[in-house]
Design a protein around this motif. Structure first.
Motif, PDB file in Angstrom:
ATOM      1  N   GLU A 270       0.829  -1.204   0.000  1.00 23.87           N
ATOM      2  CA  GLU A 270       0.000   0.000   0.000  1.00 23.87           C
ATOM      3  C   GLU A 270       0.866   1.257   0.000  1.00 23.87           C
ATOM      4  O   GLU A 270       0.663   2.171  -0.808  1.00 23.87           O
ATOM      5  N   ARG A 271       1.851   1.309   0.883  1.00 23.26           N
ATOM      6  CA  ARG A 271       2.738   2.490   0.961  1.00 23.26           C
ATOM      7  C   ARG A 271       3.508   2.678  -0.337  1.00 23.26           C
ATOM      8  O   ARG A 271       3.616   3.788  -0.862  1.00 23.26           O
ATOM      9  N   LEU A 272       4.047   1.599  -0.862  1.00 24.42           N
ATOM     10  CA  LEU A 272       4.852   1.662  -2.081  1.00 24.42           C
ATOM     11  C   LEU A 272       4.005   2.138  -3.271  1.00 24.42           C
ATOM     12  O   LEU A 272       4.441   3.006  -4.036  1.00 24.42           O
ATOM     13  N   CYS A 273       2.809   1.592  -3.425  1.00 25.76           N
ATOM     14  CA  CYS A 273       1.936   2.003  -4.534  1.00 25.76           C
ATOM     15  C   CYS A 273       1.557   3.475  -4.424  1.00 25.76           C
ATOM     16  O   CYS A 273       1.595   4.205  -5.406  1.00 25.76           O
ATOM     17  N   ARG A 274       1.199   3.883  -3.225  1.00 24.58           N
ATOM     18  CA  ARG A 274       0.816   5.296  -3.051  1.00 24.58           C
ATOM     19  C   ARG A 274       1.998   6.226  -3.326  1.00 24.58           C
ATOM     20  O   ARG A 274       1.835   7.271  -3.947  1.00 24.58           O
ATOM     21  N   LYS A 275       3.184   5.828  -2.881  1.00 23.57           N
ATOM     22  CA  LYS A 275       4.372   6.667  -3.076  1.00 23.57           C
ATOM     23  C   LYS A 275       4.782   6.719  -4.554  1.00 23.57           C
ATOM     24  O   LYS A 275       5.043   7.784  -5.098  1.00 23.57           O
ATOM     25  N   GLU A 276       4.860   5.567  -5.198  1.00 23.46           N
ATOM     26  CA  GLU A 276       5.369   5.491  -6.566  1.00 23.46           C
ATOM     27  C   GLU A 276       4.320   5.763  -7.648  1.00 23.46           C
ATOM     28  O   GLU A 276       4.652   6.254  -8.717  1.00 23.46           O
ATOM     29  N   LEU A 277       3.072   5.395  -7.372  1.00 27.27           N
ATOM     30  CA  LEU A 277       2.038   5.480  -8.408  1.00 27.27           C
ATOM     31  C   LEU A 277       0.939   6.488  -8.095  1.00 27.27           C
ATOM     32  O   LEU A 277       0.135   6.821  -8.956  1.00 27.27           O
ATOM     33  N   GLY A 278       0.874   6.904  -6.835  1.00 25.17           N
ATOM     34  CA  GLY A 278      -0.130   7.882  -6.445  1.00 25.17           C
ATOM     35  C   GLY A 278      -1.510   7.315  -6.221  1.00 25.17           C
ATOM     36  O   GLY A 278      -2.490   8.057  -6.140  1.00 25.17           O
TER      37      GLY A 278
END
Length: 89
Positions: A20-28
């Motif tokens: 979840e954190r990675l997707c939000r950070k990298e993909l918004g």
């Protein structure tokens, strides 16, 4: 396949929270929204590169109900599948 965040995290060998954190950070966007976006991009590619029926494309990108697919496609892409620019007849 109706992927869950748990299944996506498991396939990526990471925790749900980390995914979840990675997707939000990298993909918004969260993982589930990214999956929908990827499915709609694939559908857009199929609409412009093949003459397949919308129902067939809906199934190929993971939707059993063409109406739900069309509604989602319009929300994400801004056009109905039948009106998508470059759509093959």
């Amino acid at each position: 396949h109706g992927w869950t965040v748990t299944e996506m995290a498991s396939a990526a060998t990471m925790s749900e929270k980390h995914l979840e954190r990675l997707c939000r950070k990298e993909l918004g966007r969260p993982p589930h929204q990214q999956l929908i976006w990827l499915r709609m991009r694939l559908a857009a590619d199929l609409l412009t590169s093949s003459a397949a029926k919308i129902e067939t494309i809906a199934t190929r990108v993971g939707y059993q109900n063409p109406f739900v697919f069309s509604t989602t496609f319009k929300r994400v892409m801004g056009f109905r599948p039948s009106e998508y620019p470059g759509r093959r007849p």
